[in-house]
Every structure is written in C-alpha cells, then in structure tokens.
Design a protein around this motif. Sequence first.
Motif, PDB file in Angstrom:
ATOM      1  N   VAL A   1      10.857   0.473   2.208  1.00 26.00           N
ATOM      2  CA  VAL A   1       9.634   0.200   1.677  1.00 26.00           C
ATOM      3  C   VAL A   1       9.503   0.281   0.279  1.00 26.00           C
ATOM      4  O   VAL A   1       8.733  -0.401  -0.250  1.00 26.00           O
ATOM      5  CB  VAL A   1       8.673   1.504   2.409  1.00 26.00           C
ATOM      6  N   GLU A   2      10.122   1.229  -0.325  1.00 27.24           N
ATOM      7  CA  GLU A   2      10.355   1.150  -1.908  1.00 27.24           C
ATOM      8  C   GLU A   2      10.840  -0.271  -2.425  1.00 27.24           C
ATOM      9  O   GLU A   2      10.368  -0.716  -3.254  1.00 27.24           O
ATOM     10  CB  GLU A   2      10.965   2.360  -2.307  1.00 27.24           C
TER      11      GLU A   2
ATOM     12  N   ARG B   1       1.112 -10.007  -2.900  1.00 25.21           N
ATOM     13  CA  ARG B   1      -0.119  -9.491  -2.883  1.00 25.21           C
ATOM     14  C   ARG B   1      -0.712  -8.675  -1.785  1.00 25.21           C
ATOM     15  O   ARG B   1      -1.479  -7.816  -2.071  1.00 25.21           O
ATOM     16  CB  ARG B   1      -1.136 -10.812  -3.240  1.00 25.21           C
ATOM     17  N   LEU B   2      -0.375  -8.963  -0.526  1.00 27.04           N
ATOM     18  CA  LEU B   2      -0.616  -8.073   0.493  1.00 27.04           C
ATOM     19  C   LEU B   2      -0.031  -6.885   0.420  1.00 27.04           C
ATOM     20  O   LEU B   2      -0.515  -5.760   0.802  1.00 27.04           O
ATOM     21  CB  LEU B   2      -0.427  -9.104   1.824  1.00 27.04           C
ATOM     22  N   THR B   3       1.302  -6.980  -0.042  1.00 27.04           N
ATOM     23  CA  THR B   3       1.713  -5.585  -0.185  1.00 27.04           C
ATOM     24  C   THR B   3       1.338  -4.611  -0.924  1.00 27.04           C
ATOM     25  O   THR B   3       0.840  -3.481  -0.643  1.00 27.04           O
ATOM     26  CB  THR B   3       3.397  -5.861  -0.642  1.00 27.04           C
ATOM     27  N   LEU B   4       0.717  -5.351  -1.946  1.00 25.54           N
ATOM     28  CA  LEU B   4       0.067  -4.355  -3.050  1.00 25.54           C
ATOM     29  C   LEU B   4      -1.320  -3.812  -2.555  1.00 25.54           C
ATOM     30  O   LEU B   4      -1.560  -2.592  -2.989  1.00 25.54           O
ATOM     31  CB  LEU B   4      -0.215  -4.968  -4.486  1.00 25.54           C
ATOM     32  N   LEU B   5      -1.926  -4.667  -1.717  1.00 28.89           N
ATOM     33  CA  LEU B   5      -3.075  -4.367  -1.211  1.00 28.89           C
ATOM     34  C   LEU B   5      -2.688  -3.474  -0.237  1.00 28.89           C
ATOM     35  O   LEU B   5      -3.496  -2.203   0.050  1.00 28.89           O
ATOM     36  CB  LEU B   5      -3.688  -5.331  -0.450  1.00 28.89           C
ATOM     37  N   PHE B   6      -1.965  -3.543   1.029  1.00 28.09           N
ATOM     38  CA  PHE B   6      -1.983  -2.502   2.080  1.00 28.09           C
ATOM     39  C   PHE B   6      -1.073  -1.191   1.627  1.00 28.09           C
ATOM     40  O   PHE B   6      -1.066  -0.459   2.470  1.00 28.09           O
ATOM     41  CB  PHE B   6      -1.265  -3.307   3.341  1.00 28.09           C
ATOM     42  N   ARG B   7      -0.087  -1.449   0.835  1.00 29.63           N
ATOM     43  CA  ARG B   7       0.794  -0.177   0.298  1.00 29.63           C
ATOM     44  C   ARG B   7       0.105   0.818  -0.725  1.00 29.63           C
ATOM     45  O   ARG B   7       0.587   1.571  -1.022  1.00 29.63           O
ATOM     46  CB  ARG B   7       2.190  -0.555   0.002  1.00 29.63           C
TER      47      ARG B   7
ATOM     48  N   PRO C   1     -11.867   4.608   6.265  1.00 28.66           N
ATOM     49  CA  PRO C   1     -11.287   5.652   6.888  1.00 28.66           C
ATOM     50  C   PRO C   1     -10.531   5.707   8.161  1.00 28.66           C
ATOM     51  O   PRO C   1     -10.712   4.548   8.966  1.00 28.66           O
ATOM     52  CB  PRO C   1     -12.671   6.415   7.186  1.00 28.66           C
ATOM     53  N   GLY C   2      -9.408   6.517   8.232  1.00 31.11           N
ATOM     54  CA  GLY C   2      -8.624   6.210   9.329  1.00 31.11           C
ATOM     55  C   GLY C   2      -7.298   5.453   9.100  1.00 31.11           C
ATOM     56  O   GLY C   2      -6.446   5.628   9.884  1.00 31.11           O
ATOM     57  N   TYR C   3      -7.477   4.647   8.001  1.00 29.26           N
ATOM     58  CA  TYR C   3      -6.336   3.869   7.747  1.00 29.26           C
ATOM     59  C   TYR C   3      -4.968   4.782   7.504  1.00 29.26           C
ATOM     60  O   TYR C   3      -4.086   4.086   8.127  1.00 29.26           O
ATOM     61  CB  TYR C   3      -6.839   3.194   6.267  1.00 29.26           C
TER      62      TYR C   3
END
Length: 207
Positions: free
Chosen positions: A175-176, A122-128, A134-136
Amino acid sequence: MTESIAAANAATDKPARQWGRTQQTRRVILDAARDVFIEEGYADANIAHIVERSGLSVGSVYHHFNGKADLFLALWDEFETVYTEAATTAVADARHSGVSDPIELFIAGTRAYLEVARGASRLTLLFRGGDGPPGYDTLGRRVGAEWMKNNTTLLGLEDTPVSRLKVRILISTVVEGERAIASVESPSEIDTLIDEAISIVRSIASL
C-alpha cells in the motif's frame, strides 16, 4: 408471419436496449462524480457540481444514486475491484505457468497491483487519503481483513500472531508502494519504485 417475428424481436431487444442506456447513464454520472471528487475532495464536493459536470438532470442523477456518499462508494468499489482482479489474475496466470512457490505467487500479485497503481494515481490519492463518507473507514478495514485472510492463505502461513504481523507488514509495504507511485509522474521513477517495492516485499516474505 414476418411482421409477427419482427415485433417479437423488437420486444425482446427493448429490455436490452434499456439496460444498455441505464448502464451508459450510470457511467456518465460516475465519471462526472470521479472528476469532481478528485478536484474538490469528498468533503467539499457538491452534488450540484456533479450534476452540472454530468450534463444530466438532478432527477436523473438521483434516480441512479442516492447521493454523494452513494456515488463515492460506487467509485471506491470499482477502484478496489480493479486491483483485486488484477492481482488475482496475475496469481492464477503464474500458477498456470508452473510457479508454485508461495512467495513468488505473492510477488506476482504484488507486481500486478502496483502496475494498476501506475495509472490510478489521482484515484489513489482520493481513496487512500482518508476523506470519505461516514463508515468509509469501516469498509476499508473490512477490505484489509479480507486481504489479510487471502494473503495468509496464499503464503501458506498458519493463522498465528507472528504470521498476522508478517502479512500485515507485507500488505502495508504494498500500500505504501501504491502511495509512493501516486506521488510521482515520471515512468522511470515509477519503474524504480515498483522494483524497489518488490525487492522489499521479497526480503520481508523470505524472513
């Protein structure tokens, strides 16, 4: 004398107790923010929902964090740190056990990284997913550059255009693999994806 010692001990313990409460409060806020961001995404998340989910006051949340962006970036930093520490520890353990081949060391780090992804879908889907303050994206590029540098060194490669291309492809494959793992729930499917990603990484790294 006994009362003086007790008073001194109480005074010494007070900052530690306050620090403990502060850390506990921060954790409650971050956990609430994580749940809201996962459910709503960064753009649609509302600080009021985070406050409500935490069960704390608005003042308490803003005492510890500057706002929605600060909360998101604090969670992202934790997310990246877990992956980095897992991979770094795996490489160190492999070296300690006698592994010296650069490709096998890279694979040890890769496997550890993908095992973390197993429990962080769930965090992967959020952060990737590209949704952030802004700036992320700049921070993401900075982390990517650090990965490039560290893995070029780990693989014993010179800093040349061809080496940079190779390392970039390897990192992209990992990453993929992380994204693919986040898209499935079956443990057996995750096992298959990890093994397949490792096989692809080994093939590319051996070129």
